[in-house]
Design an enzyme around this catalytic site. Structure first.
Site, short mmCIF file in Angstrom:
data_model
loop_
_atom_site.label_atom_id
_atom_site.label_comp_id
_atom_site.label_asym_id
_atom_site.label_seq_id
_atom_site.Cartn_x
_atom_site.Cartn_y
_atom_site.Cartn_z
N ASP A 14 0.79 -1.10 0.08
CA ASP A 14 -0.10 0.25 -0.17
C ASP A 14 1.01 0.85 -0.40
O ASP A 14 2.00 1.10 1.07
CB ASP A 14 -1.23 -0.30 1.32
CG ASP A 14 -2.28 1.24 0.95
OD1 ASP A 14 -2.82 0.08 0.78
OD2 ASP A 14 -1.96 2.57 0.95
N ASN A 62 -13.43 -2.79 2.37
CA ASN A 62 -13.65 -1.97 2.20
C ASN A 62 -14.51 -2.12 1.26
O ASN A 62 -14.54 -2.03 0.08
CB ASN A 62 -13.28 -0.50 2.63
CG ASN A 62 -11.92 -0.65 3.73
OD1 ASN A 62 -13.01 -0.47 4.76
ND2 ASN A 62 -11.57 0.19 3.94
N GLY A 66 -16.35 2.98 3.32
CA GLY A 66 -14.79 3.88 3.30
C GLY A 66 -14.29 3.25 2.52
O GLY A 66 -12.91 3.28 2.03
N GLN A 67 -14.65 2.28 1.05
CA GLN A 67 -14.52 2.02 0.05
C GLN A 67 -12.81 3.86 -0.12
O GLN A 67 -14.63 4.49 -0.96
CB GLN A 67 -14.31 1.54 -0.92
CG GLN A 67 -13.88 0.52 -2.35
CD GLN A 67 -14.69 -0.10 -2.76
OE1 GLN A 67 -16.22 -0.04 -2.21
NE2 GLN A 67 -14.25 -0.66 -3.69
N HIS A 98 -10.34 -5.06 -3.09
CA HIS A 98 -9.24 -5.24 -2.90
C HIS A 98 -9.50 -5.61 -1.78
O HIS A 98 -10.13 -5.14 -0.59
CB HIS A 98 -8.01 -3.81 -2.71
CG HIS A 98 -9.08 -2.60 -2.31
ND1 HIS A 98 -9.49 -1.69 -3.11
CD2 HIS A 98 -8.46 -1.98 -1.29
CE1 HIS A 98 -10.07 -0.88 -1.90
NE2 HIS A 98 -9.42 -0.61 -1.64
N HIS A 133 -7.26 -5.54 2.07
CA HIS A 133 -5.73 -5.15 2.73
C HIS A 133 -5.56 -6.07 4.07
O HIS A 133 -5.88 -7.03 4.42
CB HIS A 133 -6.36 -3.73 3.82
CG HIS A 133 -7.28 -2.88 3.18
ND1 HIS A 133 -6.12 -1.82 2.46
CD2 HIS A 133 -7.62 -2.32 3.00
CE1 HIS A 133 -6.80 -0.57 1.97
NE2 HIS A 133 -8.11 -1.08 2.52
P1 5GP Z 1 -10.05 1.82 0.04
O1 5GP Z 1 -10.13 2.87 1.03
O2 5GP Z 1 -10.23 1.67 -1.19
O3 5GP Z 1 -9.87 0.14 1.06
O4 5GP Z 1 -8.01 1.27 -0.39
C1 5GP Z 1 -8.02 2.04 -1.22
C2 5GP Z 1 -6.24 1.96 -0.59
O5 5GP Z 1 -5.16 1.87 -1.71
C3 5GP Z 1 -5.93 2.74 0.39
O6 5GP Z 1 -4.94 1.88 1.43
C4 5GP Z 1 -4.22 3.61 -0.93
O7 5GP Z 1 -3.36 4.01 0.13
C5 5GP Z 1 -4.28 2.67 -1.38
N1 5GP Z 1 -3.39 3.12 -2.87
C6 5GP Z 1 -4.54 3.72 -3.49
N2 5GP Z 1 -3.51 4.48 -4.22
C7 5GP Z 1 -2.70 3.71 -4.62
C8 5GP Z 1 -1.99 3.41 -5.77
O8 5GP Z 1 -1.53 4.59 -6.55
N3 5GP Z 1 -0.82 2.73 -5.31
C9 5GP Z 1 -1.23 1.78 -4.44
N4 5GP Z 1 0.46 1.00 -3.96
N5 5GP Z 1 -1.66 1.93 -3.00
C10 5GP Z 1 -2.57 2.45 -3.23
#
Ligand code: 5GP
Ligand code: ZN
Length: 113
Positions: free
Chosen positions: A29, A86, A92-93, A99, A101
């Site tokens: 991440d 999420n 919180g997505q 994906h 985590h």
């Molecule tokens: P969400 O909030 O959708 O569950 O998680 C999205 C995750 O993607 C966040 O933890 C954010 O830091 C990560 N993220 C967003 N853009 C990028 C990217 O371009 N590269 C990587 N490696 N992680 C990303």
């Protein structure tokens, strides 16, 4: 389609790749929330876990298998870890590509934020 995780899957967006399977990819991440913070994604685009048809639930098992393999290979288990998916605005997505985590390396707290 303008999807950053599809970009990582097809190699046009750089990422620190930790697993490259036929159908599943894992990478670090960009903004880690724990000493280990890995994202595990299907190469195929699903907007969220809510968008995975029952007929394609096999991919969810494959994401879980990669989480298990990473936990084993990186010595995360048996200390433990947390898997988070999420979904949608209240979930919180922020990235609209399914994906998981994988968070580890510190004591997690409950309830989550
Ligand atoms: P969400 O909030 O959708 O569950 O998680 C999205 C995750 O993607 C966040 O933890 C954010 O830091 C990560 N993220 C967003 N853009 C990028 C990217 O371009 N590269 C990587 N490696 N992680 C990303
Ligand atoms: Zn995508």
């Amino acid at each position: 389609m303008d999807c950053v995780f599809c970009g990582i899957a097809n190699g046009t967006v750089p990422a620190r790749l930790l697993h490259e399977g036929e159908r599943v990819l894992a990478f670090a991440d960009l903004n880690p929330q724990a000493p280990t913070h890995i994202l595990i994604i299907p190469r195929a685009h699903y907007a969220s876990i809510q968008d995975v048809p029952a007929a394609e639930f096999g991919i969810i098992g494959e994401l879980t298998a990669v989480a298990q393999d990473l936990a084993r290979a990186r010595g995360i288990w048996p200390a433990g870890y947390r898997l988070v998916v999420n979904a949608g605005p209240d979930g919180g997505q922020t990235v609209g590509h399914l994906h998981v985590h994988l968070l580890a390396g510190r004591q997690m707290t409950w309830p989550p934020g």
